[in-house]
Enzyme design. Structure first.
Site, PDB file in Angstrom:
ATOM      1  N   LYS A 147      10.067 -58.072 -60.475  1.00 51.51           N
ATOM      2  CA  LYS A 147       9.978 -57.162 -59.095  1.00 51.51           C
ATOM      3  C   LYS A 147       9.009 -55.974 -59.409  1.00 51.51           C
ATOM      4  CE  LYS A 147      14.839 -58.549 -58.645  1.00 51.51           C
ATOM      5  NZ  LYS A 147      16.374 -58.397 -59.146  1.00 51.51           N
ATOM      6  N   GLN A 204      20.094 -53.699 -60.957  1.00 50.65           N
ATOM      7  CA  GLN A 204      19.909 -55.122 -61.681  1.00 50.65           C
ATOM      8  C   GLN A 204      21.393 -55.437 -62.133  1.00 50.65           C
ATOM      9  OE1 GLN A 204      17.227 -57.407 -61.511  1.00 50.65           O
ATOM     10  NE2 GLN A 204      18.607 -58.794 -62.180  1.00 50.65           N
ATOM     11  N   ASP A 248      19.357 -54.356 -51.683  1.00 44.73           N
ATOM     12  CA  ASP A 248      19.960 -55.668 -52.068  1.00 44.73           C
ATOM     13  C   ASP A 248      21.051 -55.912 -50.926  1.00 44.73           C
ATOM     14  OD1 ASP A 248      19.140 -57.212 -53.991  1.00 44.73           O
ATOM     15  OD2 ASP A 248      20.153 -55.924 -55.710  1.00 44.73           O
TER      16      ASP A 248
END
Ligand code: NAP
Length: 279
Positions: A52, A96, A119
């Site tokens: 990422k 994460q 997200d």
């Protein structure tokens, strides 16, 4: 039959994002910022975060990783998130997953500002998406919709069947397809006759986590088949769809690897840029 090249589509999307960031930079001297919070030393998370970070830098996003040891307190992480929420250089915040047991996932997700929630996990974004309003949408279903629309622009009236009802994939996928005026069916582990339901699909999305679950005789001729699954079988990665038998029956199909996977990161970059532009 068309094999949807997710790698190529993701590359095209990344190029588009880079161009837009370059132009914003020359106008405003500012670029989007993405901060990832990584807790512990779980090996797959380390790899995901590295990818990422690399992809973000390549398109000109200012990317930063905050690392904590696995025994960090919830309080410390919450304090950090509060600081990032108030930091004007940070456009997007990504937590994460998975998190260690002493940290309450819900509390952490809810602490991220909905405006920086790249997200799309915050309840406000989930609610906005399900009310049909603008929202930050989870990256994988967003990538799936992008690929579906590369095959068919107008999805109105199509019957979409989604296998899987997770908050990460199945449910937001259903909301996105409803917004496109599809008739949507979600099936899951308690569904009575999975095969019969799947056979109704003009668009079939498999987000299950069971290797090669979807067989050729589950698929309607000329349907669009999107395979979200990532399953390790021996030393190979396979999807939830039995690609070799299904591909000739479908109109278009995503391979695994090289289908949905690359789009997920590209959509994370898109969400970060959208957060930046919205401020
Ligand atoms: P999840 O949270 O485990 O959800 C799986 C869903 O599939 C559940 O709704 C479950 O039903 C259903 N299910 C399980 N076994 C089934 C069966 N035999 N028949 C019908 N339904 C069944 O998984 P997820 O997080 O959505 O991930 C799904 C897959 O996508 C995994 O392989 C994951 O690795 C992959 N993935 C890929 C990407 C990407 O970028 N390509 C991103 C995220 C995830 P119940 O609700 O009834 O239990």
């Amino acid at each position: 039959m068309m094999i949807i090249d997710g790698k190529k589509e993701a590359e095209n999307l990344r190029q588009k994002i880079k161009k837009e960031i370059d132009s914003l930079k020359s106008k405003n001297k500012k670029v989007p910022g993405l901060t990832v919070i990584l807790i512990g030393d779980f090996a797959p998370s380390q790899i995901y975060v590295k990818n990422k970070e690399k992809s973000a830098k390549e398109v000109g996003i200012n990317s930063n990783v905050v690392r904590y040891s696995k025994d960090v307190t919830e309080e410390e992480v919450l304090k950090k998130i509060e600081g990032l929420n108030n930091d004007t250089n940070v456009s997007g915040i990504l937590i994460q997953l998975p998190l260690p047991p002493q940290i309450n996932k819900k509390k952490i997700i809810n602490a991220v500002s909905p405006k920086k929630d790249v997200d799309g996990f915050h309840p406000m974004n989930v609610g906005n998406l399900s009310s049909g309003h603008d929202a930050l949408v989870p990256c994988t279903p967003l990538g799936c919709l992008y690929l579906i629309k590369k095959v068919e622009k107008n999805l109105s009236g199509k019957h979409a069947v989604i296998i899987g009802r997770s908050n990460l994939n199945g449910k937001p996928m259903a909301q996105l397809l409803l917004k496109e005026n599809c008739t949507v069916t979600i099936v899951h582990s308690k569904t009575k006759d999975l095969k019969q339901e799947c056979l109704k699909a003009d668009i079939l999305v498999a987000a299950v986590g069971v290797a090669k679950l979807v067989k050729e005789d589950w698929v309607k001729k000329n349907s669009i088949v999107i395979d979200v699954g990532i399953n390790k079988v021996g030393d190979k990665i396979v999807g939830d769809v039995d690609f070799d038998t299904v591909k000739d029956k479908s109109r278009a199909i995503t391979p695994v690897p090289g289908g949905v996977g690359p789009m997920t990161i590209a959509c994370l970059l898109k969400n970060t840029l959208d957060c930046f532009k919205a401020r």
